[in-house]
Design an enzyme around this catalytic site. Structure first.
Site, short mmCIF file in Angstrom:
data_model
loop_
_atom_site.label_atom_id
_atom_site.label_comp_id
_atom_site.label_asym_id
_atom_site.label_seq_id
_atom_site.Cartn_x
_atom_site.Cartn_y
_atom_site.Cartn_z
N GLU A 1 3.26 -4.10 -7.09
CA GLU A 1 3.53 -4.21 -8.76
C GLU A 1 4.23 -2.88 -9.12
O GLU A 1 4.50 -2.91 -10.19
CB GLU A 1 2.53 -4.81 -9.38
CG GLU A 1 1.23 -3.87 -9.20
CD GLU A 1 0.08 -4.42 -9.89
OE1 GLU A 1 -0.20 -5.56 -10.11
OE2 GLU A 1 -1.08 -3.63 -9.98
N SER A 2 4.08 -1.83 -8.35
CA SER A 2 4.67 -0.56 -8.96
C SER A 2 6.21 -0.68 -8.89
O SER A 2 6.73 0.36 -9.56
CB SER A 2 4.15 0.59 -8.14
OG SER A 2 4.35 0.36 -6.57
#
Lengths: 249, 272
Positions: free
Chosen positions: A50-51
């Site tokens: 998700e980064s």
């Protein structure tokens, strides 16, 4: 080769991922299992963190989702708004891989608070992160979590991420686009939603685990599938790949 | 303009008691030194905004800087819980902490709305969860074209946005690369901003894919080598994982924490 219950859980979770799947991965056990799958039967697994790293191929397990090893080995590095808005929300991700602090009989997940009163919680947990939208939008969800009555509760104290809501048909009514949790993999076995009731049911036990043990470790009367399967033993190749990964961690 | 300033001067100018302040960094390029400077300057009643409040926010909350936290995931990444955050939420120490809780997708879109100058953003999120019942800034909205019910979240426009980056030039143009999270969005959404950088150089080397914030989009730039420690600064330093692991024990106990804060933050003056 002998193995621990944790190792069996991670191997079982890795096996659930198919080669070529696009998989949204959280740090911790999901990341370990997904990286194990990529090193064994699923070399073309696409790991999405998700980064904003898409197609990461880390040589060592990342310490956090901001680890440079993810950015350096990824097909693309995008911003956080882009990962959620362009890649997750429209349904471009096959599998969301989540953990849980509590999970209930309909696969709803709590990672927010323990206790009835949100404003005065018994235990404050980290919160939602990316999980609500991962659980809503990935084509399917796999949950990996250790089996205990504290974790497997009749009703979660707080719905952070929706499984099957209150039962069959709820996901459709809510307009959630993905199928929901198709597998819950624990250190004792595997739970799957009953196709009629959407209730999580024990469909598989790991080698040496009595079904009664899994029932005792569950906070609701756990249904056991008539055709209960036994997980095949971890292979030497799986175990050595996992141990190599974890040693590098 | 990205005025080159010292970290203490920039913080003194930008961060006032009661302000809404966002320090961002998605576990990479976290402006930790700037957070410590806010603690040293004794700021109070801040509304702290951050998608992933981690160790530096645990320190700021424990030091008594915060009145409110707007966030989507509060934890020590890869390690466990934030004990100062939990102590503030569960027991009100050192002060009660109001929370406004979102998901990552919601927070990211709030920054996007802020950066684009719109009053709100729309996403397909939160439906079926218990979050909308607790968070006033999550509301249903009907699409005027299809009738689909979606979710609206209001723009976030912090008084001050603070991020860490790899480099700036002497004119105050900022360059960063790797995992840049919501860096660009928070700087553009905030009324004023500070970028701390690993180094100030005469000229920025072109780097494909790097994010550039032109000097006119930034208020202040401060050269703070190691300013992201213990987090990563790609190309400069790796994560100090022992620090994150040690934080778990330090932060569990109020006295141990207070002694740590005095020795490592309050009594330590940065000479930059």
């Amino acid at each position: 080769m002998s193995w621990s219950a944790d190792e069996m859980m991670t191997v079982a979770a890795a096996r659930a991922l198919r080669d070529g799947d696009r998989c949204f991965v959280g740090i911790g056990r999901p990341s370990t299992a997904a990286n194990l799958a990529r090193r064994t039967h699923a070399p073309n697994l696409v790991l999405i963190y998700e980064s904003g790293t898409i197609g990461a191929k880390p040589a060592t397990l990342p310490l956090s989702i901001g680890d440079g090893v993810l950015a350096e080995t990824a097909d693309a590095v995008v911003s956080v708004p882009e990962i959620f808005n362009y890649w997750l929300q429209p349904g471009r991700v096959d599998v969301g891989f989540l953990g849980a602090a509590q999970i209930d009989r309909y696969g709803n997940i709590n990672t927010t608070v323990i206790g009835e009163d949100y404003r005065d919680p018994r235990v404050r947990l980290p919160g939602a992160g990316g999980a609500p939208e991962i659980a809503a939008s990935c084509r399917e969800v796999i949950v990996i979590v250790k089996h205990s009555p504290r974790t497997f509760v009749e009703r979660v104290d707080f719905v952070t991420s929706v499984g099957y809501g209150g039962g069959p048909g709820d996901r459709g009514k809510l307009g959630l686009t993905g199928r929901g949790p198709v597998l819950v993999i624990t250190d004792l076995g595997v739970l799957e939603p009953d196709p009629r009731t959407a209730e999580l049911t024990l469909t598989q036990v790991h080698p040496g685990v009595e079904p009664a043990h899994a029932v005792e470790a569950t906070g609701w009367p756990l249904a056991v599938a008539p055709s209960l399967r036994v997980t095949p033993d971890p292979s030497a190749a799986e175990l050595s790949a996992l141990r190599l990964l974890e040693r590098q961690d | 303009m990205g005025v080159i300033a010292s970290l203490p001067d920039a913080i003194a100018e930008l961060v006032r008691d009661g302000a809404t302040v966002a320090l961002e960094g998605f576990t990479h390029l976290i402006p930790v030194a700037a957070g410590h400077e806010i603690i040293r300057q004794g700021r109070r009643d801040l509304t702290l905004v951050r998608m992933t409040p981690d160790v530096v926010y645990d320190q700021m909350i424990g030091a008594g800087c915060a009145r409110k936290l707007v966030f989507s995931w509060a934890g020590n990444p890869g390690v466990g819980s934030l004990h100062r955050f939990r102590d503030a939420v569960q027991r009100g120490w050192p002060a009660p902490l109001e929370i406004e809780e979102h998901s990552h997708a919601g927070m990211a879109n709030r920054y996007v709305a802020g950066a684009t100058g719109l009053p709100f953003a729309v996403l397909r999120g939160y439906v079926g969860t218990d979050l909308p019942a607790q968070t006033a800034t999550i509301k249903p909205i009907t699409c005027p074209f299809t009738g689909e019910v979606l979710t609206a979240v209001p723009a976030l426009n912090p008084d001050v946005g603070i991020v860490h980056a790899q480099r700036a030039d002497r004119a105050g143009n900022v360059q960063m690369w790797g995992i840049t999270g919501v860096h660009k969005e928070v700087v553009l959404a905030s009324r004023r901003s500070l970028v701390t950088v690993e180094e100030i150089v005469d000229e920025l080397d072109p780097r494909p894919g790097a994010v550039i914030l032109p000097t006119w989009a930034v208020s202040y730039v401060a050269e703070v080598p190691g300013g992201a420690h213990p987090s990563y600064a790609m190309g400069y330093s790796e994560r100090d994982n022992e620090y994150y692991q040690a934080w778990d024990a330090i932060s569990r106990d109020r006295e141990t924490f207070t002694a740590w804060l005095k020795e490592h933050v309050l009594d330590r003056v940065r000479v930059t």
